[in-house]
Enzyme design. Structure first.
Site, PDB file in Angstrom:
ATOM      1  N   ASP A 216      59.772  57.583  50.293  1.00 25.97           N
ATOM      2  CA  ASP A 216      60.519  57.188  51.585  1.00 25.97           C
ATOM      3  C   ASP A 216      59.529  56.495  52.581  1.00 25.97           C
ATOM      4  OD1 ASP A 216      58.901  59.459  51.940  1.00 25.97           O
ATOM      5  OD2 ASP A 216      60.388  60.850  52.588  1.00 25.97           O
TER       6      ASP A 216
ATOM      7  N   ASN B 186      63.094  72.976  56.055  1.00 22.73           N
ATOM      8  CA  ASN B 186      64.338  73.185  55.551  1.00 22.73           C
ATOM      9  C   ASN B 186      64.760  72.727  54.316  1.00 22.73           C
ATOM     10  OD1 ASN B 186      64.335  70.569  55.678  1.00 22.73           O
ATOM     11  ND2 ASN B 186      65.668  70.097  57.215  1.00 22.73           N
TER      12      ASN B 186
ATOM     13  N   HIS C 167      63.784  70.206  52.584  1.00 22.46           N
ATOM     14  CA  HIS C 167      64.057  68.596  52.242  1.00 22.46           C
ATOM     15  C   HIS C 167      63.023  68.364  51.185  1.00 22.46           C
ATOM     16  CE1 HIS C 167      61.827  67.298  56.137  1.00 22.46           C
ATOM     17  NE2 HIS C 167      61.202  66.902  55.041  1.00 22.46           N
TER      18      HIS C 167
ATOM     19  N   GLU D 236      67.915  65.799  53.666  1.00 27.40           N
ATOM     20  CA  GLU D 236      68.180  66.888  54.408  1.00 27.40           C
ATOM     21  C   GLU D 236      69.419  67.694  53.670  1.00 27.40           C
ATOM     22  OE1 GLU D 236      65.854  67.173  56.413  1.00 27.40           O
ATOM     23  OE2 GLU D 236      65.612  65.550  57.916  1.00 27.40           O
TER      24      GLU D 236
HETATM   25  C1  GLP Z   1      58.079  64.569  55.530  1.00 22.36           C
HETATM   26  C2  GLP Z   1      58.122  63.828  54.222  1.00 22.36           C
HETATM   27  C3  GLP Z   1      58.196  64.786  53.065  1.00 22.36           C
HETATM   28  C4  GLP Z   1      57.396  65.991  53.049  1.00 22.36           C
HETATM   29  C5  GLP Z   1      57.610  66.737  54.389  1.00 22.36           C
HETATM   30  C6  GLP Z   1      56.603  67.885  54.568  1.00 22.36           C
HETATM   31  O1  GLP Z   1      59.252  65.115  55.888  1.00 22.36           O
HETATM   32  N1  GLP Z   1      59.173  62.936  54.059  1.00 22.36           N
HETATM   33  O2  GLP Z   1      58.019  64.167  51.771  1.00 22.36           O
HETATM   34  O3  GLP Z   1      57.284  66.606  51.983  1.00 22.36           O
HETATM   35  O4  GLP Z   1      57.244  65.807  55.421  1.00 22.36           O
HETATM   36  O5  GLP Z   1      55.400  67.701  55.079  1.00 22.36           O
HETATM   37  P1  GLP Z   1      54.289  68.692  55.181  1.00 22.36           P
HETATM   38  O6  GLP Z   1      53.530  68.680  54.074  1.00 22.36           O
HETATM   39  O7  GLP Z   1      53.372  68.039  56.523  1.00 22.36           O
HETATM   40  O8  GLP Z   1      54.660  70.018  55.726  1.00 22.36           O
END
Ligand code: GLP
Length: 236
Positions: free
Chosen positions: A67, A136, A138, A143
């Site tokens: 993304d 959440n 995702h 989402e």
């Molecule tokens: C963002 C990214 C996700 C990732 C998430 C969790 O939303 N788009 O791909 O999994 O962050 O990040 P973290 O590992 O910092 O909790």
């Protein structure tokens, strides 16, 4: 689902990097799907180490990131383009033209999503997709919803995600509100999936995603239907 319990974040990162490294050794022209977030940072550090110390060769590897924030230039230090180059691509021998992220500055978001989806298919699909997970549930920026999103899409981020991302910004208003993200369908087409989950704050969502009902309200739960998933957990 193959679930590996690591004793800490470092062990999680080493194991994830070894699995990705193994894939690159088995198939040097692998198509790798990469993720952002803080969880994979250690994995990228270990991949850089494997490249420097053991000669892990990325010269034929192709990558597609999950993304990118929309309306966010690549020069922005919060862009995922910047993040990936900073943590990984600038430190390994991957070719510039083999690195792909959605273009967050595209004029036509829908056309960019279609282009990205097509490029992944033309590259032969993703061999190994690395994933983190949001609080959440995702994956990428898919989402919680009443349905699973099929293809790469222009997605409106939820308040919970904007709040989580605001830790990287001075003001909450500056946090991007939309993003271009591979869809759940795109992710599920990957031949192998490697998910990394770290921190006690991820314990509840990890249990829901891995062992709860499969529902678009917990997007990561769909991975229970994938045939080749490895999850590495360091959640105490
Ligand atoms: C963002 C990214 C996700 C990732 C998430 C969790 O939303 N788009 O791909 O999994 O962050 O990040 P973290 O590992 O910092 O909790």
């Amino acid at each position: 689902m193959n679930v590996i319990y690591a004793k800490n974040y470092q062990e999680l990162s080493e194991k994830a990097a070894l699995l990705i490294g193994g894939q690159v050794i088995r198939k040097p022209d692998s198509v790798l799907g990469f993720a952002t977030g803080s969880t994979p940072i250690g994995t990228y550090q270990e991949l850089v180490r494997l490249h420097r110390e053991s000669g892990l060769d990325f010269s034929r590897t192709v990558t597609f990131n999950l993304d990118e924030y929309f309306d966010c230039p690549i020069s922005d230090t919060n862009s995922y383009h910047y993040f990936m180059h900073d943590h990984l691509f600038n430190h390994i021998n991957i070719k510039k033209e083999s690195v792909h992220l959605p273009d967050g500055m595209a004029k036509d978001a829908q056309a960019e999503c279609e282009r990205y989806e097509k490029m992944i298919a033309e590259a032969g699909g993703v061999d190994l997709q690395l994933l983190g997970i949001g609080h959440n549930g995702h994956i990428g920026f898919n989402e919680p919803d009443d349905h699973f999103v099929l293809n790469t899409q222009h997605i409106t981020l939820t308040d919970s995600t904007i709040n989580a991302n605001s830790r990287f910004y001075k003001n909450r208003e500056d946090v991007p509100k939309t993003a271009l993200s591979m869809g759940i369908g795109t992710i599920m087409k990957a031949k192998q999936i490697l998910m990394v989950i770290s921190g006690t704050d991820k314990k509840v969502i990890a249990e829901k995603a891995l062992f709860g009902p499969v529902t678009p309200q917990v997007p990561a739960s769909i991975l229970q239907f994938h045939q080749n998933v490895t999850v590495i957990l360091a959640i105490d």
